[in-house]
Design a protein around this motif. Structure first.
Motif, mmCIF file in Angstrom:
data_model
loop_
_atom_site.group_PDB
_atom_site.id
_atom_site.type_symbol
_atom_site.label_atom_id
_atom_site.label_comp_id
_atom_site.label_asym_id
_atom_site.label_seq_id
_atom_site.Cartn_x
_atom_site.Cartn_y
_atom_site.Cartn_z
ATOM 1 N N GLU A 36 0.823 -1.203 0.000
ATOM 2 C CA GLU A 36 0.000 0.000 0.000
ATOM 3 C C GLU A 36 0.864 1.264 0.000
ATOM 4 O OE1 GLU A 36 -3.636 2.135 2.480
ATOM 5 O OE2 GLU A 36 -3.050 0.076 2.939
ATOM 6 N N ASP A 37 1.947 1.253 0.775
ATOM 7 C CA ASP A 37 2.854 2.412 0.768
ATOM 8 C C ASP A 37 3.409 2.657 -0.635
ATOM 9 O OD1 ASP A 37 2.484 2.867 3.442
ATOM 10 O OD2 ASP A 37 4.266 1.755 4.079
ATOM 11 N N HIS A 38 3.799 1.564 -1.298
ATOM 12 C CA HIS A 38 4.328 1.681 -2.655
ATOM 13 C C HIS A 38 3.268 2.233 -3.604
ATOM 14 C CE1 HIS A 38 6.639 0.707 -6.239
ATOM 15 N NE2 HIS A 38 5.619 0.005 -6.698
ATOM 16 N N LEU A 39 2.039 1.732 -3.468
ATOM 17 C CA LEU A 39 0.956 2.174 -4.330
ATOM 18 C C LEU A 39 0.632 3.650 -4.103
ATOM 19 C CD1 LEU A 39 -1.142 1.338 -6.440
ATOM 20 C CD2 LEU A 39 -2.665 0.683 -4.556
ATOM 21 N N ARG A 40 0.596 4.058 -2.833
ATOM 22 C CA ARG A 40 0.306 5.464 -2.517
ATOM 23 C C ARG A 40 1.382 6.382 -3.092
ATOM 24 N NH1 ARG A 40 -3.647 6.791 1.098
ATOM 25 N NH2 ARG A 40 -4.676 5.033 2.155
ATOM 26 N N GLY A 41 2.633 5.961 -2.998
ATOM 27 C CA GLY A 41 3.700 6.775 -3.555
ATOM 28 C C GLY A 41 3.551 6.957 -5.059
ATOM 29 N N SER A 42 3.188 5.865 -5.759
ATOM 30 C CA SER A 42 2.998 5.951 -7.209
ATOM 31 C C SER A 42 1.824 6.859 -7.555
ATOM 32 C CB SER A 42 2.759 4.549 -7.787
ATOM 33 O OG SER A 42 3.880 3.722 -7.587
ATOM 34 N N VAL A 43 0.743 6.769 -6.780
ATOM 35 C CA VAL A 43 -0.431 7.606 -7.039
ATOM 36 C C VAL A 43 -0.097 9.080 -6.847
ATOM 37 C CG1 VAL A 43 -2.744 8.197 -6.215
ATOM 38 C CG2 VAL A 43 -2.108 5.810 -6.524
ATOM 39 N N GLU A 44 0.657 9.395 -5.800
ATOM 40 C CA GLU A 44 1.029 10.787 -5.561
ATOM 41 C C GLU A 44 1.877 11.343 -6.699
ATOM 42 O OE1 GLU A 44 2.924 10.894 -1.794
ATOM 43 O OE2 GLU A 44 1.083 10.491 -0.646
ATOM 44 N N GLU A 45 2.784 10.525 -7.235
ATOM 45 C CA GLU A 45 3.602 10.965 -8.365
ATOM 46 C C GLU A 45 2.740 11.240 -9.591
ATOM 47 O OE1 GLU A 45 6.527 8.035 -9.105
ATOM 48 O OE2 GLU A 45 7.562 8.276 -7.168
ATOM 49 N N LEU A 46 1.768 10.379 -9.834
ATOM 50 C CA LEU A 46 0.930 10.530 -11.022
ATOM 51 C C LEU A 46 -0.037 11.700 -10.900
ATOM 52 C CD1 LEU A 46 0.244 6.734 -11.638
ATOM 53 C CD2 LEU A 46 1.562 8.254 -13.116
ATOM 54 N N THR A 47 -0.585 11.896 -9.703
ATOM 55 C CA THR A 47 -1.479 13.052 -9.535
ATOM 56 C C THR A 47 -0.700 14.360 -9.646
ATOM 57 O OG1 THR A 47 -1.231 12.792 -7.128
ATOM 58 C CG2 THR A 47 -3.197 11.833 -8.127
ATOM 59 N N ALA A 48 0.568 14.350 -9.227
ATOM 60 C CA ALA A 48 1.390 15.549 -9.368
ATOM 61 C C ALA A 48 1.641 15.885 -10.828
ATOM 62 C CB ALA A 48 2.719 15.357 -8.635
ATOM 63 N N LEU A 49 1.537 14.865 -11.698
ATOM 64 C CA LEU A 49 1.716 15.083 -13.131
ATOM 65 C C LEU A 49 0.438 15.530 -13.815
ATOM 66 C CD1 LEU A 49 3.971 11.994 -13.994
ATOM 67 C CD2 LEU A 49 4.681 14.390 -13.783
ATOM 68 N N GLY A 50 -0.666 15.576 -13.047
ATOM 69 C CA GLY A 50 -1.906 16.094 -13.602
ATOM 70 C C GLY A 50 -3.012 15.083 -13.796
ATOM 71 N N LEU A 51 -2.792 13.801 -13.492
ATOM 72 C CA LEU A 51 -3.847 12.809 -13.641
ATOM 73 C C LEU A 51 -4.876 12.968 -12.523
ATOM 74 C CD1 LEU A 51 -1.623 11.501 -15.476
ATOM 75 C CD2 LEU A 51 -2.567 9.282 -14.780
ATOM 76 N N ARG A 52 -6.123 12.643 -12.835
ATOM 77 C CA ARG A 52 -7.146 12.607 -11.796
ATOM 78 C C ARG A 52 -6.867 11.443 -10.861
ATOM 79 N NH1 ARG A 52 -12.883 12.455 -14.495
ATOM 80 N NH2 ARG A 52 -13.406 12.294 -12.278
ATOM 81 N N ALA A 53 -7.429 11.523 -9.654
ATOM 82 C CA ALA A 53 -7.103 10.554 -8.602
ATOM 83 C C ALA A 53 -7.414 9.124 -9.028
ATOM 84 C CB ALA A 53 -7.857 10.911 -7.315
ATOM 85 N N GLU A 54 -8.613 8.894 -9.606
ATOM 86 C CA GLU A 54 -8.994 7.536 -9.977
ATOM 87 C C GLU A 54 -8.104 7.020 -11.099
ATOM 88 O OE1 GLU A 54 -12.868 4.872 -11.320
ATOM 89 O OE2 GLU A 54 -13.082 7.015 -10.936
ATOM 90 N N GLU A 55 -7.814 7.876 -12.078
ATOM 91 C CA GLU A 55 -6.927 7.466 -13.172
ATOM 92 C C GLU A 55 -5.533 7.140 -12.650
ATOM 93 O OE1 GLU A 55 -8.939 10.247 -16.676
ATOM 94 O OE2 GLU A 55 -7.201 10.954 -15.539
ATOM 95 N N ALA A 56 -5.037 7.971 -11.736
ATOM 96 C CA ALA A 56 -3.712 7.727 -11.160
ATOM 97 C C ALA A 56 -3.673 6.403 -10.408
ATOM 98 C CB ALA A 56 -3.338 8.881 -10.229
ATOM 99 N N PHE A 57 -4.742 6.099 -9.708
ATOM 100 C CA PHE A 57 -4.792 4.847 -8.947
ATOM 101 C C PHE A 57 -4.741 3.650 -9.887
ATOM 102 C CE2 PHE A 57 -7.165 1.322 -7.097
ATOM 103 C CZ PHE A 57 -6.527 1.181 -5.885
ATOM 104 N N LEU A 58 -5.539 3.673 -10.950
ATOM 105 C CA LEU A 58 -5.592 2.544 -11.878
ATOM 106 C C LEU A 58 -4.259 2.346 -12.593
ATOM 107 C CD1 LEU A 58 -9.127 3.194 -13.411
ATOM 108 C CD2 LEU A 58 -8.510 1.479 -11.712
ATOM 109 N N VAL A 59 -3.638 3.444 -12.998
ATOM 110 C CA VAL A 59 -2.346 3.340 -13.664
ATOM 111 C C VAL A 59 -1.273 2.837 -12.700
ATOM 112 C CG1 VAL A 59 -0.525 4.653 -14.815
ATOM 113 C CG2 VAL A 59 -2.918 5.118 -15.356
ATOM 114 N N ALA A 60 -1.328 3.281 -11.428
ATOM 115 C CA ALA A 60 -0.346 2.847 -10.436
ATOM 116 C C ALA A 60 -0.435 1.349 -10.192
ATOM 117 C CB ALA A 60 -0.553 3.617 -9.135
ATOM 118 N N VAL A 61 -1.653 0.823 -10.183
ATOM 119 C CA VAL A 61 -1.822 -0.625 -10.017
ATOM 120 C C VAL A 61 -1.175 -1.366 -11.176
ATOM 121 C CG1 VAL A 61 -3.520 -2.488 -9.975
ATOM 122 C CG2 VAL A 61 -3.891 -0.452 -8.593
ATOM 123 N N LYS A 62 -1.369 -0.830 -12.375
ATOM 124 C CA LYS A 62 -0.788 -1.458 -13.567
ATOM 125 C C LYS A 62 0.738 -1.471 -13.495
ATOM 126 C CE LYS A 62 -0.262 -2.994 -17.767
ATOM 127 N NZ LYS A 62 -0.395 -4.424 -18.039
#
Length: 457
Positions: A36-62
């Protein structure tokens, strides 16, 4: 969508992912937290790049690399969303997964065959199901449950110390079943068969949670495993009944009556093997029955609640009292066990972060009605014991009703507190998992202590 709503939806996504990951038997609590820590870190990086939260979450899982297989399985359970597009692309069975599946299948065959052979071993000493029903009844749990525990222990890669504990528990069960001089018509024969099965089922549970013994989450997983195992076993029993009927009919059509073969081989060996196979099915095909069992719980909870309320209303207009003879005691105990089972499985299948709803209120009504019936039965049992004396059956029923009363009473309070937003749902989960050792202790007490206490009656 506001930033607050976006954040709330993201947390719901994390909760869903965490709930799924924590159910994986190969992952410890620390592993899930690290993921979960790893996933949260990836989501934060993606949202900082401009992705919406749900999109960032799905991409981070991938992007979780070595967790592709876990992610694909998560995708299968949530295919109504974007999981197929984002996760299932280029799906291929991994060689490691194929190898593990083959090893599991081999272990299943060995353990299922062991259970089937165990049922026939007493025949080497001149025993038969028809002539030695008491022996088979007392030992019914010892034919298949050790092999189911062995299969789970093999999957969990249990260490030598815990294997020694499991062997010791099943050896103690064998002593409890066979050391006492019980007559065929003794009440203790039935009590030993029932309560030893309960006690040894929790030994199976010890093998199931071996990968994380202290985790309440794994204990709740075992509750879920129990419900799903029962569903699979019932389905296999129905299929076995059809197979038996066809076997009998087809052989009879050519002048052969296979009644002895069915009674002495097919039914006992098939039943013992099915206990192990059902456990393997739960482990291998969880996503199938997880969609069925919660539906059954939601279907039968209101039906049982209505039935119990109707009983209480009828009892209020009927002053004849409750019959507490043996058959009635068994019926009421089974009723309370069913109510507890519905509650437990509903808890294990519920999303912990979801707010209280109508179904939670129906569960509270069901538990309250069961509590009222439990109190009525307890009063009748106590009165009958004071008037006519005690017996093993009545004492066991009294103890079981007290144990269930304590559980259901506190469960009702926690449910009410949850509905009134005064307690989190996790408090009810913790209560149920912490209460499991009470059932195991009671099962051992009845199997080991009741026969000598009541003069082997």
């Amino acid at each position: 969508m506001t930033a607050l709503d976006d954040r709330g939806g993201l947390e719901a996504q994390f909760a869903e992912w965490r709930h799924y990951v924590q159910r994986r038997p190969e992952l410890r609590t620390s592993d899930a937290e690290e993921l979960e820590d790893h996933l949260r870190g990836s989501v934060e990086e993606l949202t900082a790049l401009g992705l919406r939260a749900e999109e960032a979450f799905l991409v981070a899982v991938k992007r979780m690399g070595g967790l592709d297989e876990l992610s694909r399985e998560f995708a299968r359970e949530h295919s109504e969303r974007l999981w197929k597009q984002l996760v299932l692309t280029g799906e291929a069975d991994s060689p490691a997964a194929d190898s593990r599946a083959r090893r599991d299948l081999l272990a299943l065959v060995v353990c299922a065959a062991g259970a089937a052979v165990s049922v026939k071993l007493p025949a080497l000493f001149g025993m038969s199901l028809a002539d030695d029903a008491g022996f088979y009844g007392r030992n019914i749990a010892l034919f298949a449950l050790p092999w189911l525990a062995a299969f789970l222990a093999w999957r969990r890669q249990v260490g030598p110390a815990l294997i020694g504990v499991l062997v010791g528990l099943f050896a103690l069960g064998a002593v409890a079943a066979n050391v006492y001089p019980l007559a065929e018509d003794s009440q203790s024969v039935v009590l030993t068969a029932i309560h030893l099965t309960i006690a040894l089922w929790f030994a199976v549970g010890l093998a199931y949670v071996a990968d994380d013994l202290r985790s309440s989450r794994r204990h709740m997983d075992f509750i879920r495993f129990t419900g799903e195992w029962f569903v699979y076993l019932a389905l296999m029993a129905a299929g076995g009944g059809v197979l038996t009927a066809f076997t009998f009919g087809t052989f009879r059509a050519i002048g052969i009556v296979p009644e002895d073969a069915i009674q002495q081989w097919l039914l006992p060996c098939g039943a013992a093997a099915a206990v192990v196979v059902a456990g393997w099915l739960v482990e291998a095909k969880q996503s199938v029955v997880e969609n069925i069992a919660p539906v059954l719980a939601r279907l039968f909870t209101p039906l049982f609640a209505a039935t119990l309320l109707a009983f209480l209303i009828t009892f209020g207009f009927n002053s004849s009292g409750i019959d507490v003879e043996r058959e009635a005691l068994i019926l009421f105990d089974l009723l309370l066990v069913v109510v507890l089972g519905l509650l437990l499985y509903s808890i294990s299948a519920r999303e912990p972060l979801a707010p209280p709803g109508l179904f939670d209120r129906l569960q509270l009504a069901l538990v309250a009605a069961a509590l009222a019936i439990d109190v009525l039965v307890l009063v009748e049992i106590a009165g009958r014991i004071s008037e006519y004396g005690t017996t093993p059956n009545k004492t066991a029923a009294l103890g079981e009703n007290v144990i269930l009363l304590a559980n259901l009473a506190w469960s009702a309070w926690l449910l009410l507190s949850f509905i009134r937003h005064r307690q989190p749902f996790s408090a009810l989960e913790r209560w149920q998992t912490s209460y499991l050792p009470v059932y195991a202790a009671w099962g051992w007490a009845v199997a080991l202590l009741f026969p000598p206490l009541f003069g082997y009656a």
